[in-house]
Design an enzyme around this catalytic site. Structure first.
Site, mmCIF file in Angstrom:
data_model
loop_
_atom_site.group_PDB
_atom_site.id
_atom_site.type_symbol
_atom_site.label_atom_id
_atom_site.label_comp_id
_atom_site.label_asym_id
_atom_site.label_seq_id
_atom_site.Cartn_x
_atom_site.Cartn_y
_atom_site.Cartn_z
ATOM 1 C CE1 TYR A 195 5.835 9.529 1.245
ATOM 2 C CE2 TYR A 195 4.813 10.481 3.174
ATOM 3 C CZ TYR A 195 5.037 10.489 1.824
ATOM 4 O OH TYR A 195 4.466 11.455 1.040
ATOM 5 C CG ASP A 232 1.378 12.109 0.665
ATOM 6 O OD1 ASP A 232 0.299 12.663 0.922
ATOM 7 O OD2 ASP A 232 2.464 12.506 1.122
ATOM 8 C CG ASP A 270 3.481 7.315 -15.460
ATOM 9 O OD1 ASP A 270 3.222 6.192 -15.017
ATOM 10 O OD2 ASP A 270 4.181 7.495 -16.467
#
Ligand code: NAD
Length: 422
Positions: free
Chosen positions: A159, A307, A283
């Site tokens: 980001y 996010d 994950d």
């Protein structure tokens, strides 16, 4: 803006004590941005609920003096810039603020007002509490098992906005350097038709977010902090986040924390009662929050993981319309509704104001006004349990086959919450 920052308003200013804790006056000045689009509906509803809760909790001994500031499309229309200096000054000066959703104006010169606000004020932690309010429709069977706070790093990772377009002169230059210099002899090669992005993760950026997460967990007596990363694949960024995070926990909080391996060996009660610091691969973490949410309390993670994870967790407890959020720096915080400005519903007095209301709860808690926060949470719960709700919840409740659901407008929903305060 009615009040000039920095002048006559010092007595309503939140300040910092020597130990970094906030000193909150009984009548603090809180800058707020109403927000674009549905901000016109949800902000007045939210403000009314917050004021009523403060009144209920403290009977006039405390109150908030709201200071209107501007950002987003409204600021663009009034001042020709989506993020005026006056707004930044007010947030900096008064230390605690709140905002509605912002439309990122097209052609405003910045990619996102929200991202710019976080960067300019160095609000390096996006903090998203995820807890279940009884009665809210949820896609999972036991949403009440979810009770977490996610600390997402706000300034680094992919980001950072450092990227080059495929085929641009800069991308070609970088590819040449990488392929011919850095990767020579490694057997690796980046395809010529690639766009390139950079993923910086620093020691400082990691340490300060992990520190904030651990401090929060200790203060709120949470059982654990989980560092979430993809370090098995991205060793020097995500792996380093885990390594530096553990290092900081050991160095700065040594006597107060225990690690998963140590815990298995921990024989003494005192050791077992310390804050558990553990880590999970990203994950696997998405499975864990669905299958064993009660094992996770405070989650600390990098920007992109955070996010995804915060929206996925929000979905488990009722979606973004119900999700509070805040952006925190050192002694500085701007709380915010987590959804966008939903322009097609603007001005219809229709949408759900819960996200901004619950962000207000987070703000009140941050200020140490826990009693007022609790008044809101309990009243909101009562209102939803009585099935008096806005269209989004009504639709889901009906789809679940619940009977006796009553549709309220945004403002009526706020009225109902105020009425349900005890
Ligand atoms: P959005 O969140 O505004 O709307 C998406 C959908 O979510 C809406 O159509 C509606 O169905 C639902 N929704 C949103 N708020 C709701 C509420 N309070 N109650 C019930 N339902 C609600 O997302 P978008 O349409 O992608 O974005 C619109 C604008 O908002 C864009 O300019 C975007 O940049 C901006 N945005 C701002 C923020 C922020 O300020 N934090 C976050 C996301 C998007």
């Amino acid at each position: 803006m009615k009040k000039k920052t920095g002048q006559k308003s010092r007595e309503g200013r939140i300040t910092l004590k020597a130990d970094g804790a906030l000193r909150v006056p009984n009548r603090p000045i809180i800058p707020y941005v109403q927000g674009d689009g549905t901000g016109v509906d949800i902000w007045p509803a939210g403000q009314r609920v917050m004021d009523a809760a403060v009144e209920k909790a403290y009977g006039g001994r405390r109150s908030i003096e709201w200071l209107r500031v501007y950002a987003g499309q409204e600021a663009m229309d009034r001042f020709g810039t989506p993020l005026p200096d006056e707004t930044l000054k007010a947030f900096r000066f008064y230390r605690v603020g709140i905002k509605g959703p912002l439309t990122t104006p097209v052609g405003g010169g910045i990619r996102s007002v929200n991202v710019a606000l976080r960067q300019v004020l160095d609000l390096y932690a996006c903090v998203r509490p995820v807890y279940y309010i009884p009665g809210v429709p949820s896609p999972v069977r036991n949403p009440e098992r979810v009770n977490m706070v996610i600390f997402r790093e706000n300034t680094e990772d992919v980001y950072a906005g450092i990227e080059w377009k495929k085929g641009s002169a800069d991308a070609k230059k970088l590819l040449r350097f990488l392929n011919e210099d850095m990767l020579a002899g490694t057997g690796k090669r980046i395809r010529a038709d690639s766009g390139i992005g950079v993923k910086p993760v620093s020691v400082r950026g990691t340490q300060r977010i992990v520190r904030m997460a651990i401090q929060h967990a200790l203060r709120e007596r949470c059982p654990s902090v989980t560092l979430v990363h993809k370090g098995n694949i991205m060793k020097y960024t995500e792996g380093a986040f885990q390594e530096w995070g553990y290092g900081l926990a050991r160095k700065e909080f040594g006597g107060k924390v225990v690690f998963e391996d140590d815990q298995a060996k921990a024989a003494t009660k005192s050791k077992a009662s310390r804050l558990l610091v553990k880590d999970r691969i990203a994950d696997a973490m998405f499975q864990q929050v669905l299958l064993r949410p009660e094992e996770y309390s405070v989650i600390c993670t990098l920007n992109l993981n955070g996010d995804y994870l915060s929206d996925a967790c929000a979905a488990m407890v009722g979606g973004l319309g119900m999700a509070p959020g805040g952006n925190l720096g050192d002694g500085l915080a701007v709380f915010e509704a987590t959804h966008g400005s939903a322009p097609r519903y603007a001005g219809q007095d229709k949408v759900n104001p819960s996200s901004v209301i619950l962000s207000g709860v987070s703000m009140l808690e941050y200020m140490g006004w826990h009693e007022a926060g609790k008044v809101i949470q309990e009243a909101l719960t009562r209102t939803i349990e009585r099935r008096t709700v806005t269209y989004d919840l009504e639709r889901q409740m009906k789809a679940e086959g619940r009977k006796g659901v009553k549709l309220l407008r945004c403002s009526e929903f706020a009225d109902a919450i105020c009425k349900n305060m005890r």
